[in-house]
Design a protein around this motif. Structure first.
Motif, mmCIF file in Angstrom:
data_model
loop_
_atom_site.group_PDB
_atom_site.id
_atom_site.type_symbol
_atom_site.label_atom_id
_atom_site.label_comp_id
_atom_site.label_asym_id
_atom_site.label_seq_id
_atom_site.Cartn_x
_atom_site.Cartn_y
_atom_site.Cartn_z
ATOM 1 N N UNK A 299 15.176 -59.387 24.355
ATOM 2 C CA UNK A 299 15.307 -58.123 25.822
ATOM 3 C C UNK A 299 14.742 -57.096 24.610
ATOM 4 N N UNK A 300 15.075 -57.033 23.453
ATOM 5 C CA UNK A 300 14.813 -55.151 23.319
ATOM 6 C C UNK A 300 13.311 -55.659 22.090
ATOM 7 N N UNK A 301 12.858 -57.199 22.363
ATOM 8 C CA UNK A 301 11.624 -57.307 21.618
ATOM 9 C C UNK A 301 10.768 -57.265 22.408
ATOM 10 N N UNK A 302 11.326 -57.888 23.737
ATOM 11 C CA UNK A 302 10.374 -58.313 25.360
ATOM 12 C C UNK A 302 9.904 -56.354 25.759
ATOM 13 N N UNK A 342 3.757 -63.886 27.705
ATOM 14 C CA UNK A 342 4.659 -64.668 29.373
ATOM 15 C C UNK A 342 5.687 -65.425 29.056
ATOM 16 N N UNK A 343 5.233 -65.867 27.949
ATOM 17 C CA UNK A 343 6.495 -67.125 27.274
ATOM 18 C C UNK A 343 7.932 -66.875 27.371
ATOM 19 N N UNK A 344 8.058 -65.795 26.800
ATOM 20 C CA UNK A 344 9.022 -64.659 26.243
ATOM 21 C C UNK A 344 10.158 -64.712 27.948
ATOM 22 N N UNK A 345 9.175 -64.070 28.300
ATOM 23 C CA UNK A 345 9.764 -63.418 29.509
ATOM 24 C C UNK A 345 10.418 -64.383 30.419
ATOM 25 N N UNK A 349 13.699 -64.793 31.421
ATOM 26 C CA UNK A 349 14.414 -65.257 32.939
ATOM 27 C C UNK A 349 15.625 -66.561 32.972
ATOM 28 N N UNK A 350 15.317 -67.722 32.671
ATOM 29 C CA UNK A 350 16.558 -68.446 32.633
ATOM 30 C C UNK A 350 17.910 -68.044 32.347
ATOM 31 N N UNK A 351 17.403 -67.650 31.269
ATOM 32 C CA UNK A 351 18.537 -67.068 30.338
ATOM 33 C C UNK A 351 19.952 -66.241 31.130
ATOM 34 N N UNK A 352 18.112 -65.291 32.172
ATOM 35 C CA UNK A 352 20.026 -63.844 32.696
ATOM 36 C C UNK A 352 19.364 -64.388 34.222
ATOM 37 N N UNK A 353 18.796 -65.758 34.212
ATOM 38 C CA UNK A 353 18.719 -66.011 36.290
ATOM 39 C C UNK A 353 18.181 -64.622 36.588
ATOM 40 N N UNK A 356 13.201 -60.764 37.655
ATOM 41 C CA UNK A 356 12.739 -60.075 38.203
ATOM 42 C C UNK A 356 11.654 -61.002 37.186
ATOM 43 N N UNK A 357 12.325 -61.581 35.615
ATOM 44 C CA UNK A 357 11.976 -61.766 34.707
ATOM 45 C C UNK A 357 11.064 -62.892 35.570
ATOM 46 N N UNK A 358 11.559 -63.788 36.518
ATOM 47 C CA UNK A 358 10.798 -65.237 36.988
ATOM 48 C C UNK A 358 9.145 -65.176 37.789
ATOM 49 N N UNK A 359 9.572 -63.282 38.388
ATOM 50 C CA UNK A 359 8.396 -62.722 39.482
ATOM 51 C C UNK A 359 6.757 -62.025 37.840
ATOM 52 N N UNK A 360 8.107 -61.633 37.422
ATOM 53 C CA UNK A 360 6.961 -61.535 35.959
ATOM 54 C C UNK A 360 5.968 -62.318 35.696
ATOM 55 N N UNK A 361 6.823 -62.916 35.138
ATOM 56 C CA UNK A 361 6.769 -64.451 34.061
ATOM 57 C C UNK A 361 5.465 -65.179 34.635
ATOM 58 N N UNK A 362 5.204 -65.394 36.166
ATOM 59 C CA UNK A 362 4.975 -66.353 36.434
ATOM 60 C C UNK A 362 3.398 -65.637 36.850
ATOM 61 N N UNK A 363 3.445 -64.507 37.081
ATOM 62 C CA UNK A 363 2.445 -63.926 37.472
ATOM 63 C C UNK A 363 1.633 -63.753 36.674
ATOM 64 N N UNK A 364 2.434 -62.850 34.915
ATOM 65 C CA UNK A 364 1.636 -63.158 34.007
ATOM 66 C C UNK A 364 0.804 -64.765 33.036
ATOM 67 N N UNK A 365 2.034 -65.603 33.237
ATOM 68 C CA UNK A 365 1.719 -66.406 32.529
ATOM 69 C C UNK A 365 0.152 -67.221 33.388
ATOM 70 N N UNK A 366 -0.407 -67.409 34.769
ATOM 71 C CA UNK A 366 -1.029 -67.595 35.992
ATOM 72 C C UNK A 366 -1.794 -66.480 35.245
ATOM 73 N N UNK A 367 -1.789 -65.356 35.111
ATOM 74 C CA UNK A 367 -3.071 -64.574 34.503
ATOM 75 C C UNK A 367 -3.441 -65.065 33.172
#
Length: 393
Positions: A299-302, A342-345, A349-353, A356-367
């Motif tokens: 999380x700190x590195x993210x 995006x992969x870390x995000x 999301x899976x680790x913490x359920x 926020x991480x899931x939505x932001x990661x999905x947006x960034x992965x599509x981008x």
């Protein structure tokens, strides 16, 4: 007998972080007469890195992207091998060059993206080859480890002894030789998670070495990024197309976070060990404790990667207000760092359920996929008129 070519010039200038504006050509061969012989430098493996990052992000693209990326890697490796066989002196010139030598690490980093998908998809999902195939992949990982150490310590040694660098001309490309250890460590986490079913000892060796590599790689990368921040403060933003290199810091921070998170999950799975006299490794709470610590570090590195993302976006908009950023093949260097972020995000999301991480990661992965499509399309267009193989002068 050919005359011994003189040493390459020490002075250089930068374009968008991958290609130098001048490249020493030995007088003994007309390298300029052939595009691939002159210009097929190691930075081309950034195409494999970017495609592999997208492949890891979107499992629905498998196995098509996997075989596309594998084909690209084989072709690039063959062309590189032919180039160095035909002109063996080019290798020495390349590793002494203060810019092109930094990109030798794209070879092991590109190959590790292929290895990661081979373990999780070909062996894991399709159950191809069983134990023998898994050990073949493990052997390839060890070759990648060797290449990563050679790139990291070898190029850093050349930077100290044979190159001429200044703070003003510095770019985040300095971290590329170091990232090889981080990327290979993440591959080790994937390999260890599949290998422990066949040999817990071999998996533990793999995971332990991966911790060693990510520790060295991340530590040195953070030192270099600190120097880069000083360069930005003292000398301002990189000019023109060089600003795209501002996204490179997402690579070491994002990939290190993913590697550490993956290794934490591995230790949670295999610990406590069913054998041995180590009270630490046989304790019931050790695995869970390591996983918690690794998740916090990730999380700190993210957060650190997100900070560098903000810096990069502010820099790009500042340059765009002054001038256009022309497309060049070095834009491929944008995809991998954004992909691993995006992969870390998504992994967090899976680790913490976390929504926020899931939505932001999905947006960034599509981008990131959109960016890959744009860069791939533009590259094909440039290849038709052979501008792709031109080094700016």
């Amino acid at each position: 007998m050919h005359n011994v070519p003189p040493s390459p010039p020490r002075s250089y200038s930068m374009t968008a972080g991958i290609y130098p504006t001048s490249f020493y050509t030995p007088p003994d061969h007309d390298i300029n007469s052939s595009g691939f012989r002159r210009n097929f430098i190691p930075a081309w493996f950034a195409v494999v890195m970017g495609t592999g990052a997208v492949d890891i992000l979107h499992e629905d693209l498998n196995p098509h992207f996997f075989f596309l990326n594998l084909s690209l890697f084989i072709v690039f490796a063959f062309v590189s091998l032919v180039r160095y066989i035909m002109f063996p002196e080019i290798w020495g010139i390349m590793v002494r060059h203060p810019v092109q030598s930094l990109y030798t690490g794209t070879f092991p980093m590109g190959s590790i993206t292929i290895l990661t998908i081979a373990v999780s998809l070909i062996h894991g999902d399709y159950n191809f080859g069983g134990k023998p195939f898994m050990y073949v992949l493990w052997s390839f990982w060890w070759i990648d480890v060797l290449c990563s150490f050679l790139c990291c310590f070898g190029i850093l040694h050349y930077m100290k002894t044979s190159h001429t660098h200044t703070l003003e001309t510095m770019t985040p490309a300095w971290v590329l030789p170091v990232i090889t250890l981080i990327v290979t460590s993440s591959g080790g986490g994937v390999v260890a998670s599949s290998l422990y079913k066949y040999s817990l000892n071999h998996a533990m060796v793999t995971a332990t070495l991966s911790i060693f590599m990510v520790s060295i790689g991340l530590s040195v990368a953070l030192m270099i990024l600190t120097i880069y921040l000083l360069r930005l403060i003292l000398h301002g933003l990189p000019p023109g197309t060089t600003i795209t290199s501002a996204f490179l810091p997402l690579g070491p921070t994002g990939q290190a976070g993913y590697s550490i998170l993956l290794l934490g999950q591995y230790f949670k799975t295999v610990l406590p060990l069913p054998y041995g006299s180590s009270k630490f490794l046989t304790a019931e709470t050790t695995g869970a404790s390591i996983n918690v610590v690794c998740a916090i570090i990730s999380v700190v590195l993210w957060a650190l990667a997100s900070g560098w993302l903000f810096f990069a976006l502010l820099g790009v908009q500042n340059i765009l207000r002054q001038t256009c950023i022309p497309f060049r093949v070095e834009t491929w260097g944008l995809i991998f760092p954004n992909g691993v972020y995006a992969n870390l995000t998504l992994s967090l999301a899976s680790t913490f359920d976390s929504t926020f991480f899931r939505v932001w990661g999905s947006i960034y992965s599509v981008a990131t996929v959109i960016l890959w499509c744009f860069v791939a399309t533009r590259t094909v267009v440039l290849m038709r008129n052979k501008r792709t193989f031109e080094i700016p002068s």
